[in-house]
Design a protein around this motif. Structure first.
Motif, PDB file in Angstrom:
ATOM      1  N   GLU A  38       0.879  -1.185   0.000  1.00  0.00           N
ATOM      2  CA  GLU A  38       0.000   0.000   0.000  1.00  0.00           C
ATOM      3  C   GLU A  38       0.913   1.231   0.000  1.00  0.00           C
ATOM      4  N   SER A  64       0.027   4.450  -0.749  1.00  0.00           N
ATOM      5  CA  SER A  64      -0.577   5.715  -0.316  1.00  0.00           C
ATOM      6  C   SER A  64      -1.966   5.477   0.250  1.00  0.00           C
ATOM      7  N   GLU A  76      -4.289   7.474   0.096  1.00  0.00           N
ATOM      8  CA  GLU A  76      -5.239   8.116  -0.836  1.00  0.00           C
ATOM      9  C   GLU A  76      -5.599   7.212  -2.019  1.00  0.00           C
ATOM     10  N   LEU A  77      -4.955   6.066  -2.136  1.00  0.00           N
ATOM     11  CA  LEU A  77      -5.209   5.188  -3.290  1.00  0.00           C
ATOM     12  C   LEU A  77      -6.200   4.064  -2.979  1.00  0.00           C
ATOM     13  N   LYS A  78      -6.873   4.148  -1.823  1.00  0.00           N
ATOM     14  CA  LYS A  78      -7.759   3.034  -1.412  1.00  0.00           C
ATOM     15  C   LYS A  78      -8.788   2.673  -2.486  1.00  0.00           C
ATOM     16  N   ARG A  79      -9.423   3.705  -3.059  1.00  0.00           N
ATOM     17  CA  ARG A  79     -10.455   3.423  -4.058  1.00  0.00           C
ATOM     18  C   ARG A  79      -9.857   2.641  -5.234  1.00  0.00           C
ATOM     19  N   ASP A  80      -8.663   3.050  -5.680  1.00  0.00           N
ATOM     20  CA  ASP A  80      -8.008   2.348  -6.800  1.00  0.00           C
ATOM     21  C   ASP A  80      -7.695   0.896  -6.437  1.00  0.00           C
ATOM     22  N   TYR A  81      -7.212   0.681  -5.198  1.00  0.00           N
ATOM     23  CA  TYR A  81      -6.882  -0.689  -4.786  1.00  0.00           C
ATOM     24  C   TYR A  81      -8.149  -1.552  -4.731  1.00  0.00           C
ATOM     25  N   VAL A 127     -10.855  -1.253  -6.472  1.00  0.00           N
ATOM     26  CA  VAL A 127     -11.268  -1.554  -7.855  1.00  0.00           C
ATOM     27  C   VAL A 127     -10.290  -2.551  -8.481  1.00  0.00           C
ATOM     28  N   GLN A 128      -8.994  -2.281  -8.325  1.00  0.00           N
ATOM     29  CA  GLN A 128      -7.959  -3.126  -8.930  1.00  0.00           C
ATOM     30  C   GLN A 128      -8.081  -4.591  -8.513  1.00  0.00           C
ATOM     31  N   PHE A 165     -16.430   4.701   0.596  1.00  0.00           N
ATOM     32  CA  PHE A 165     -16.307   3.628  -0.404  1.00  0.00           C
ATOM     33  C   PHE A 165     -17.534   2.721  -0.455  1.00  0.00           C
TER      34      PHE A 165
END
Ligand code: C2G
Length: 134
Positions: free
Chosen positions: A75, A77, A79-84, A86-87, A106
């Motif tokens: 992890e 950042s 701030e990247l939770k939404r991207d993770y 989805v990914q 989320f």
């Protein structure tokens, strides 16, 4: 056949202890596949002002070796939770309740579950106890 249900959780998991194990076990019970984001050393330095005791590669190796864990990633950042989410195609985001309410944004893309923390144990308390022992 129904699609497997993917659960995602995040943490530093430094000086790994039974509170970490319990949250991972309970997270895994909420689905078929558990993905764990282990916070990077640089993220810890930025957010907490100190490096973890164990390096990110050691913490990743420890978490990856746990029976309930299917996949780990770094992890980079907060701030990247939404991207993770989805990914990794996560259906459920799980965090301990010290994060209660912090990830409700989320709920538009996954379930968000806060689990009660295991009482009376923390990395900080362990570090203090060990450094005080002579
Ligand atoms: N935890 C717990 N009981 C404890 C201690 C920790 O259930 N006694 C849980 C926390 O609530 C968290 C997970 O274990 O869900 C990992 O805790 P930390 O390593 O302290 O992670 P943290 O630094 O809070 O995560 O995106 C979040 C970041 O990765 C930071």
């Amino acid at each position: 056949m129904a699609q497997p249900r993917t659960v995602i959780t995040f943490g530093t998991f430094d000086v790994f202890h039974v509170g970490h194990l319990r949250v991972i076990e309970r997270a895994a019970e909420l689905g078929d596949r558990l993905v764990v984001g282990v916070s990077a050393d640089a993220l810890n330095l930025r957010k907490k002002g100190r490096e973890p005791v164990f390096s990110e590669s050691e913490r990743l190796a420890i978490v990856a070796a746990l029976k309930p864990v299917h996949e780990v990633f770094l992890e980079e950042s907060l701030e990247l939770k939404r991207d993770y989410i989805v990914q990794f195609g996560a259906d459920v985001l799980v965090m301990g309740d010290d994060w209660e309410g912090r990830f409700d944004e989320f709920r538009d893309i996954c379930e968000v579950v806060y689990l009660p923390r295991t009482p009376a144990i923390s990395t900080t308390a362990l570090i203090e106890k060990i450094s005080g022992a002579s």
